[in-house]
Design a protein around this motif. Structure first.
Motif, PDB file in Angstrom:
ATOM      1  N   GLU A  67       0.825  -1.188   0.014  1.00 45.98           N
ATOM      2  CA  GLU A  67       0.011   0.082   0.019  1.00 45.98           C
ATOM      3  C   GLU A  67       0.775   1.123   0.033  1.00 45.98           C
ATOM      4  O   GLU A  67       0.514   2.422  -0.554  1.00 45.98           O
ATOM      5  N   LEU A  68       2.063   1.305   0.465  1.00 45.48           N
ATOM      6  CA  LEU A  68       2.946   2.200   0.875  1.00 45.48           C
ATOM      7  C   LEU A  68       4.249   1.863   0.709  1.00 45.48           C
ATOM      8  O   LEU A  68       4.516   0.634   0.599  1.00 45.48           O
ATOM      9  N   LEU A  69       5.068   2.881   0.095  1.00 50.41           N
ATOM     10  CA  LEU A  69       6.490   2.449  -0.440  1.00 50.41           C
ATOM     11  C   LEU A  69       7.377   3.622   0.502  1.00 50.41           C
ATOM     12  O   LEU A  69       7.254   4.584   0.374  1.00 50.41           O
ATOM     13  N   LEU A  70       8.187   3.105   1.248  1.00 54.64           N
ATOM     14  CA  LEU A  70       8.876   3.755   2.227  1.00 54.64           C
ATOM     15  C   LEU A  70      10.544   3.261   2.008  1.00 54.64           C
ATOM     16  O   LEU A  70      10.598   2.170   2.023  1.00 54.64           O
ATOM     17  N   GLN A  71      11.410   4.281   1.476  1.00 54.20           N
ATOM     18  CA  GLN A  71      12.862   4.069   1.405  1.00 54.20           C
ATOM     19  C   GLN A  71      13.338   3.109   2.618  1.00 54.20           C
ATOM     20  O   GLN A  71      12.932   3.566   3.822  1.00 54.20           O
ATOM     21  N   GLY A  72      14.187   1.769   2.458  1.00 55.34           N
ATOM     22  CA  GLY A  72      14.676   1.319   3.590  1.00 55.34           C
ATOM     23  C   GLY A  72      13.396   0.063   3.926  1.00 55.34           C
ATOM     24  O   GLY A  72      13.800  -1.308   3.863  1.00 55.34           O
ATOM     25  N   ALA A  73      12.454   0.329   4.371  1.00 53.70           N
ATOM     26  CA  ALA A  73      11.416  -0.599   4.750  1.00 53.70           C
ATOM     27  C   ALA A  73      10.958  -1.358   3.684  1.00 53.70           C
ATOM     28  O   ALA A  73      10.658  -2.644   3.711  1.00 53.70           O
ATOM     29  N   HIS A  74      10.764  -0.811   2.400  1.00 55.93           N
ATOM     30  CA  HIS A  74      10.177  -1.399   1.192  1.00 55.93           C
ATOM     31  C   HIS A  74      11.017  -1.605   0.092  1.00 55.93           C
ATOM     32  O   HIS A  74      10.829  -1.707  -1.159  1.00 55.93           O
ATOM     33  N   ASP A  75      12.494  -1.800   0.354  1.00 56.51           N
ATOM     34  CA  ASP A  75      13.439  -1.778  -0.824  1.00 56.51           C
ATOM     35  C   ASP A  75      13.250  -2.900  -1.372  1.00 56.51           C
ATOM     36  O   ASP A  75      13.934  -3.226  -2.558  1.00 56.51           O
ATOM     37  N   ASN A  76      12.817  -4.113  -0.840  1.00 53.17           N
ATOM     38  CA  ASN A  76      12.778  -5.427  -1.546  1.00 53.17           C
ATOM     39  C   ASN A  76      11.386  -5.528  -2.232  1.00 53.17           C
ATOM     40  O   ASN A  76      11.182  -6.706  -2.877  1.00 53.17           O
ATOM     41  N   ILE A  77      10.480  -4.726  -2.452  1.00 53.62           N
ATOM     42  CA  ILE A  77       9.314  -4.658  -3.061  1.00 53.62           C
ATOM     43  C   ILE A  77       9.614  -4.729  -4.650  1.00 53.62           C
ATOM     44  O   ILE A  77      10.292  -3.860  -4.887  1.00 53.62           O
ATOM     45  N   ASP A  78       8.969  -5.512  -5.462  1.00 57.29           N
ATOM     46  CA  ASP A  78       9.176  -5.655  -6.595  1.00 57.29           C
ATOM     47  C   ASP A  78       8.163  -4.811  -7.329  1.00 57.29           C
ATOM     48  O   ASP A  78       7.041  -4.709  -7.214  1.00 57.29           O
ATOM     49  N   ILE A  79       8.718  -3.947  -8.285  1.00 64.48           N
ATOM     50  CA  ILE A  79       8.111  -2.942  -9.097  1.00 64.48           C
ATOM     51  C   ILE A  79       7.927  -3.654 -10.603  1.00 64.48           C
ATOM     52  O   ILE A  79       8.941  -3.767 -10.983  1.00 64.48           O
ATOM     53  N   VAL A  80       6.793  -3.902 -11.051  1.00 64.37           N
ATOM     54  CA  VAL A  80       6.635  -4.744 -12.277  1.00 64.37           C
ATOM     55  C   VAL A  80       5.867  -3.869 -13.270  1.00 64.37           C
ATOM     56  O   VAL A  80       4.903  -3.369 -13.096  1.00 64.37           O
ATOM     57  N   LEU A  81       6.622  -3.655 -14.329  1.00 65.82           N
ATOM     58  CA  LEU A  81       6.196  -2.805 -15.464  1.00 65.82           C
ATOM     59  C   LEU A  81       5.176  -3.814 -16.255  1.00 65.82           C
ATOM     60  O   LEU A  81       5.498  -4.677 -17.045  1.00 65.82           O
ATOM     61  N   LEU A  82       3.992  -3.482 -16.228  1.00 61.37           N
ATOM     62  CA  LEU A  82       2.826  -4.120 -16.784  1.00 61.37           C
ATOM     63  C   LEU A  82       2.530  -3.765 -18.455  1.00 61.37           C
ATOM     64  O   LEU A  82       2.099  -4.270 -19.227  1.00 61.37           O
ATOM     65  N   GLN A  83       2.713  -2.402 -18.591  1.00 59.44           N
ATOM     66  CA  GLN A  83       2.712  -1.789 -19.788  1.00 59.44           C
ATOM     67  C   GLN A  83       3.897  -1.230 -20.517  1.00 59.44           C
ATOM     68  O   GLN A  83       4.468  -0.244 -19.805  1.00 59.44           O
ATOM     69  N   GLU A  84       4.320  -1.653 -21.747  1.00 59.26           N
ATOM     70  CA  GLU A  84       5.532  -1.225 -22.303  1.00 59.26           C
ATOM     71  C   GLU A  84       5.254  -0.320 -23.120  1.00 59.26           C
ATOM     72  O   GLU A  84       5.830   0.656 -23.613  1.00 59.26           O
TER      73      GLU A  84
END
Length: 84
Positions: A67-84
């Motif tokens: 839900e939230l992205l914070l540097q450090g705490a969420h560094d290992n969250i994958d950001i997936v590009l769905l539309q190129e």
């Protein structure tokens, strides 16, 4: 095109650049949040990176499992590009 649309287009290019050959199980370019947030080029391009990521997620251009992205705490969250 202007404002957020332009930023989302730039974000798509940066995700592709940073992902290289890293993809999810369906072949979509994938990069860790920590990689994006620490990248010098991205920090120079995006004034409000997390806001751009949220806008891109709302438009289903990207996805991530948080839900939230914070540097450090969420560094290992994958950001997936769905539309190129």
């Amino acid at each position: 095109m202007g404002g957020i649309d332009e930023e989302i287009e730039l974000l798509k290019g940066e995700i592709k650049r940073l992902a290289g050959t890293t993809t999810d199980g369906e072949g979509h370019p994938t990069v860790k949040f920590g990689v994006i947030v620490r990248d010098d080029r991205c920090s120079n391009i995006f004034e409000a990176l997390v806001g751009t990521l949220k806008a891109a997620k709302r438009r289903k251009v990207i996805t991530y499992n948080s839900e939230l992205l914070l540097q450090g705490a969420h560094d290992n969250i994958d950001i997936v590009l769905l539309q190129e």
